[in-house]
Design a protein around this motif. Sequence first.
Motif, PDB file in Angstrom:
ATOM      1  N   MET A 180     130.128 104.383  75.255  1.00 26.01           N
ATOM      2  CA  MET A 180     128.870 104.888  73.912  1.00 26.01           C
ATOM      3  C   MET A 180     129.654 105.128  72.500  1.00 26.01           C
ATOM      4  SD  MET A 180     127.552 101.979  75.362  1.00 26.01           S
ATOM      5  CE  MET A 180     126.506 101.361  73.973  1.00 26.01           C
ATOM      6  N   TRP A 181     129.623 104.743  71.963  1.00 26.05           N
ATOM      7  CA  TRP A 181     130.781 105.368  70.724  1.00 26.05           C
ATOM      8  C   TRP A 181     128.851 105.771  69.899  1.00 26.05           C
ATOM      9  CZ3 TRP A 181     133.428 108.414  68.368  1.00 26.05           C
ATOM     10  CH2 TRP A 181     134.057 108.958  67.230  1.00 26.05           C
ATOM     11  N   GLU A 182     128.772 107.659  69.996  1.00 27.37           N
ATOM     12  CA  GLU A 182     127.298 107.890  69.067  1.00 27.37           C
ATOM     13  C   GLU A 182     127.897 108.684  67.666  1.00 27.37           C
ATOM     14  OE1 GLU A 182     128.123 112.633  70.470  1.00 27.37           O
ATOM     15  OE2 GLU A 182     126.605 111.609  72.062  1.00 27.37           O
TER      16      GLU A 182
ATOM     17  N   ARG B 130     121.573 103.440  72.666  1.00 30.02           N
ATOM     18  CA  ARG B 130     123.317 103.281  73.226  1.00 30.02           C
ATOM     19  C   ARG B 130     122.404 103.394  74.416  1.00 30.02           C
ATOM     20  NH1 ARG B 130     123.554 107.227  68.833  1.00 30.02           N
ATOM     21  NH2 ARG B 130     123.295 108.787  69.617  1.00 30.02           N
ATOM     22  N   SER B 131     121.726 104.022  75.340  1.00 26.92           N
ATOM     23  CA  SER B 131     120.958 104.069  76.353  1.00 26.92           C
ATOM     24  C   SER B 131     120.907 102.536  77.009  1.00 26.92           C
ATOM     25  CB  SER B 131     119.901 104.634  76.842  1.00 26.92           C
ATOM     26  OG  SER B 131     119.773 105.715  76.589  1.00 26.92           O
TER      27      SER B 131
ATOM     28  N   GLY C  64     125.793 103.680  64.608  1.00 25.22           N
ATOM     29  CA  GLY C  64     125.147 102.010  64.628  1.00 25.22           C
ATOM     30  C   GLY C  64     123.625 101.835  64.202  1.00 25.22           C
TER      31      GLY C  64
ATOM     32  N   HIS D 206     120.228 108.340  73.712  1.00 30.61           N
ATOM     33  CA  HIS D 206     119.674 107.728  72.464  1.00 30.61           C
ATOM     34  C   HIS D 206     119.255 106.416  73.146  1.00 30.61           C
ATOM     35  CE1 HIS D 206     119.554 104.881  68.996  1.00 30.61           C
ATOM     36  NE2 HIS D 206     119.227 106.278  68.566  1.00 30.61           N
TER      37      HIS D 206
ATOM     38  N   TYR E 135     130.076  99.840  72.597  1.00 30.63           N
ATOM     39  CA  TYR E 135     130.683  99.971  73.994  1.00 30.63           C
ATOM     40  C   TYR E 135     132.406 100.209  73.486  1.00 30.63           C
ATOM     41  CZ  TYR E 135     131.611 100.143  78.592  1.00 30.63           C
ATOM     42  OH  TYR E 135     132.048 100.057  80.308  1.00 30.63           O
TER      43      TYR E 135
ATOM     44  N   ALA F  85     124.213  98.892  69.313  1.00 32.60           N
ATOM     45  CA  ALA F  85     125.261 100.141  70.095  1.00 32.60           C
ATOM     46  C   ALA F  85     126.910  99.485  70.360  1.00 32.60           C
ATOM     47  CB  ALA F  85     124.014  99.815  71.329  1.00 32.60           C
TER      48      ALA F  85
END
Length: 310
Positions: free
Chosen positions: A144-146, A107-108, A153, A104, A139, A137
Amino acid sequence: MNNAYMGIDIGGTSIKWMIVTAEGNVLSRGQEATCAASVTQQVINVALSVLKQHPQICSIGVICPGIIDEKQGEVIYAANLNLRHTRLTELLSTATGLPACLGHDGRSTGFAEAVMGAGKNTNSFVMIPIGTGISAALYIAQSMWEGHTFSAGEIGHTPVIPNGEQCNCGQKGCLEVYASARGIARRYHQKTTHDIGVREIQNRLGQDPIADDVWMTAVEALALSLTHLTLIFDPQTFIIGGGLSQAGEDLFAPLRTRLSEMLSWRESPYICAARMGAMAGMWGAVALACKLTGSTAYKEWGHDSDRNMC
C-alpha cells in the motif's frame, strides 16, 4: 491456547472491534459510540476489557482516519477525533503489554482487498470506496502506498470539471461533488426538489431524464478520475467499493465504456466491485495485527465474517 488477533476500527461515530483466530474464525466483535473528547483512553479501555475475555490475543491492529504515520504508529492529525501527534500504538502497547500497530482506515481496507478480496490475484490496483465521500487506496508493487505526507488517495477533492460546482473543501468541480452518493442525491434534489437516495435515483434510470443526467454526470466524473489514475499509476485493476458499488452494472457498464473511450490508445484497467463489504476495514485491522507477529496466516483467511463466527 491458540493465538488470536484483535482489530480495532476507530471511526467518528463508533469504535468497533473484532477478535479472529489464526485460522480466520471470528471469536467475537462489538462496538460502542465514539467519545471524541477521550478517544485514546477509550481505545485503551476497549482493548483491556476485551483482553479480559480473550487472554489468547497476542497482538492488536488499530485503524484510524486522518493523516497516519503507520511506521511510527502515530496519528498526526484526525480532525473529527480530536487527535494530533498521538503515538497510539506506543500508548496501547504500554497499557496492554502486547505489540500493536496502526493503519490508515482507507489503506487498511485496500490491504484487506489485497490479501483476501478482489485484489488477491493482482499485482497493482486502486481501491475506491464511494459513499458519503470518495477516497482511494493505492496498491502498487504489492504494497500500500501512503504518500510523502501520508495523505495519498484523496481523490475526492480532485477537480474533474473546470469551474464546476462548489465543494465543501473550498475548491470547485471536485469529484465528490458529482460522483459521491451524497453528491448524486444532492444534485438530484437541486434539480427536482425531491429528496431521495441514490438507490431510488438508480431505480428511476431510463424513466426519469433528470435521474439519467445526474447519474451519467457521476459516471463521466468517475471516468475522468480513473483515466487520470490510469495514466499516472497504470494499475491492473480498479476495485470499486462503498455503497455505490451496490449499483452493479448500472454503474460499471457505462463506467467501463467511458473509461475505454477516454483511453482510446491503450487498454483500460479492469473494473470490478469490492468483495469485502462493510467489514473490510475491520478485517484489514486484524490482518495487520496478524502480520505484526510475523505470521502470514491472514493470506488464507476468508472474508465472510458471519460464516466464520465460532
